[in-house]
Design a protein around this motif. Structure first.
Motif, PDB file in Angstrom:
ATOM      1  N   MET A   1       6.234  30.210 -41.663  1.00  0.00           N
ATOM      2  CA  MET A   1       5.184  29.886 -40.759  1.00  0.00           C
ATOM      3  C   MET A   1       4.484  28.433 -41.100  1.00  0.00           C
ATOM      4  SD  MET A   1       1.509  31.285 -40.003  1.00  0.00           S
ATOM      5  CE  MET A   1       1.703  32.707 -38.794  1.00  0.00           C
ATOM      6  N   THR A   2       4.524  28.304 -42.697  1.00  0.00           N
ATOM      7  CA  THR A   2       3.881  26.887 -43.106  1.00  0.00           C
ATOM      8  C   THR A   2       4.827  26.022 -43.561  1.00  0.00           C
ATOM      9  OG1 THR A   2       3.461  28.075 -45.210  1.00  0.00           O
ATOM     10  CG2 THR A   2       1.628  28.345 -43.619  1.00  0.00           C
ATOM     11  N   GLY A   3       6.121  26.443 -43.649  1.00  0.00           N
ATOM     12  CA  GLY A   3       7.292  25.530 -44.141  1.00  0.00           C
ATOM     13  C   GLY A   3       6.924  25.433 -45.911  1.00  0.00           C
ATOM     14  N   GLY A   4       6.871  26.690 -46.322  1.00  0.00           N
ATOM     15  CA  GLY A   4       6.777  26.380 -47.783  1.00  0.00           C
ATOM     16  C   GLY A   4       5.519  27.053 -48.516  1.00  0.00           C
ATOM     17  N   GLY A   5       4.439  27.515 -48.079  1.00  0.00           N
ATOM     18  CA  GLY A   5       3.252  28.048 -48.517  1.00  0.00           C
ATOM     19  C   GLY A   5       2.181  27.153 -48.141  1.00  0.00           C
ATOM     20  N   VAL A   6       0.774  27.733 -48.429  1.00  0.00           N
ATOM     21  CA  VAL A   6      -0.459  26.856 -47.974  1.00  0.00           C
ATOM     22  C   VAL A   6      -0.770  26.319 -49.345  1.00  0.00           C
ATOM     23  CG1 VAL A   6      -1.020  28.507 -46.170  1.00  0.00           C
ATOM     24  CG2 VAL A   6      -1.903  29.097 -48.459  1.00  0.00           C
ATOM     25  N   ASP A   7      -1.589  25.114 -49.341  1.00  0.00           N
ATOM     26  CA  ASP A   7      -2.290  24.622 -50.476  1.00  0.00           C
ATOM     27  C   ASP A   7      -3.409  25.306 -50.908  1.00  0.00           C
ATOM     28  OD1 ASP A   7      -0.209  22.594 -50.105  1.00  0.00           O
ATOM     29  OD2 ASP A   7      -1.670  21.283 -49.171  1.00  0.00           O
ATOM     30  N   ARG A   8      -4.188  26.018 -50.174  1.00  0.00           N
ATOM     31  CA  ARG A   8      -5.562  26.560 -50.462  1.00  0.00           C
ATOM     32  C   ARG A   8      -5.430  28.017 -49.739  1.00  0.00           C
ATOM     33  NH1 ARG A   8      -4.865  23.308 -53.858  1.00  0.00           N
ATOM     34  NH2 ARG A   8      -6.604  21.613 -54.315  1.00  0.00           N
ATOM     35  N   SER A   9      -5.741  29.061 -50.224  1.00  0.00           N
ATOM     36  CA  SER A   9      -6.274  30.162 -49.727  1.00  0.00           C
ATOM     37  C   SER A   9      -7.548  30.809 -50.172  1.00  0.00           C
ATOM     38  CB  SER A   9      -5.023  31.358 -49.885  1.00  0.00           C
ATOM     39  OG  SER A   9      -4.912  31.502 -51.154  1.00  0.00           O
ATOM     40  N   ILE A  10      -8.304  31.382 -49.241  1.00  0.00           N
ATOM     41  CA  ILE A  10      -9.546  31.823 -49.771  1.00  0.00           C
ATOM     42  C   ILE A  10      -9.623  33.525 -49.282  1.00  0.00           C
ATOM     43  CG2 ILE A  10     -12.292  31.830 -49.429  1.00  0.00           C
ATOM     44  CD1 ILE A  10     -11.774  28.970 -48.601  1.00  0.00           C
ATOM     45  N   GLU A  11      -9.986  34.318 -50.219  1.00  0.00           N
ATOM     46  CA  GLU A  11      -9.949  35.887 -50.116  1.00  0.00           C
ATOM     47  C   GLU A  11     -11.411  36.022 -50.270  1.00  0.00           C
ATOM     48  OE1 GLU A  11     -10.794  39.689 -50.128  1.00  0.00           O
ATOM     49  OE2 GLU A  11     -10.844  38.474 -52.012  1.00  0.00           O
ATOM     50  N   CYS A  12     -12.094  36.677 -49.190  1.00  0.00           N
ATOM     51  CA  CYS A  12     -13.384  37.071 -49.261  1.00  0.00           C
ATOM     52  C   CYS A  12     -13.750  38.459 -48.861  1.00  0.00           C
ATOM     53  CB  CYS A  12     -14.067  36.455 -48.200  1.00  0.00           C
ATOM     54  SG  CYS A  12     -14.122  34.448 -48.103  1.00  0.00           S
ATOM     55  N   THR A  13     -12.635  39.282 -48.760  1.00  0.00           N
ATOM     56  CA  THR A  13     -13.134  40.655 -48.414  1.00  0.00           C
ATOM     57  C   THR A  13     -13.014  41.645 -49.607  1.00  0.00           C
ATOM     58  OG1 THR A  13     -10.704  41.331 -48.542  1.00  0.00           O
ATOM     59  CG2 THR A  13     -11.547  40.369 -46.496  1.00  0.00           C
ATOM     60  N   GLY A  14     -12.684  41.431 -50.840  1.00  0.00           N
ATOM     61  CA  GLY A  14     -12.490  42.172 -51.932  1.00  0.00           C
ATOM     62  C   GLY A  14     -11.458  43.443 -51.717  1.00  0.00           C
ATOM     63  N   ASN A  15     -10.662  42.915 -50.900  1.00  0.00           N
ATOM     64  CA  ASN A  15      -9.536  43.921 -50.835  1.00  0.00           C
ATOM     65  C   ASN A  15      -8.358  43.470 -51.621  1.00  0.00           C
ATOM     66  OD1 ASN A  15      -6.862  44.694 -49.563  1.00  0.00           O
ATOM     67  ND2 ASN A  15      -7.894  45.996 -48.287  1.00  0.00           N
TER      68      ASN A  15
END
Length: 120
Positions: A1-15
């Motif tokens: 989908m992104t052509g190689g991965g994302v530069d930044r990801s943010i996880e806010c759920t604690g899952n």
């Protein structure tokens, strides 16, 4: 989908599964995952360490790196000047005798903020 991965990801759920996904979707070489959500106390985050050697990294923050000495007086001032509406964040109020109920709300994820009253 992104052509190689994302530069930044943010996880806010604690899952933990969401944390793993946030890390796994990073672009090799420079991708950074930021974890904000708090997990359960006994949960483990398991990933292949090779992903770190490929240049992916993780950063985390608890409570937004809040600095009580400087941040609390600023928040009090904003509240007193009616710039901050704290009441809308309070979902429950309990007496000190019901403190265990406050912990139950928190552990079940049913409370945003609970006020514990020490009087009456």
């Amino acid at each position: 989908m992104t052509g190689g991965g994302v530069d930044r990801s943010i996880e806010c759920t604690g899952n933990v599964n969401a944390m793993i996904s946030a890390f796994e979707c990073l672009r090799a070489g420079w991708g950074v995952a930021v974890f904000v959500g708090l997990t359960g106390k006994d949960e483990l985050f398991k990933i292949n360490p090779t992903k770190f050697l490929e240049g992916r990294s993780i950063k985390g923050t608890a409570y937004g790196n809040f600095k009580p000495r400087s941040d609390i007086p600023a928040l009090v001032e904003k509240y007193m000047n009616k710039e901050l509406e704290l009441e809308k964040f309070i979902t429950h109020q309990v007496s000190f005798k019901e403190i265990n109920k406050a912990f139950e709300y928190m552990l079940k994820g049913e409370s945003l903020r609970c006020v514990i009253s020490f009087v009456g």
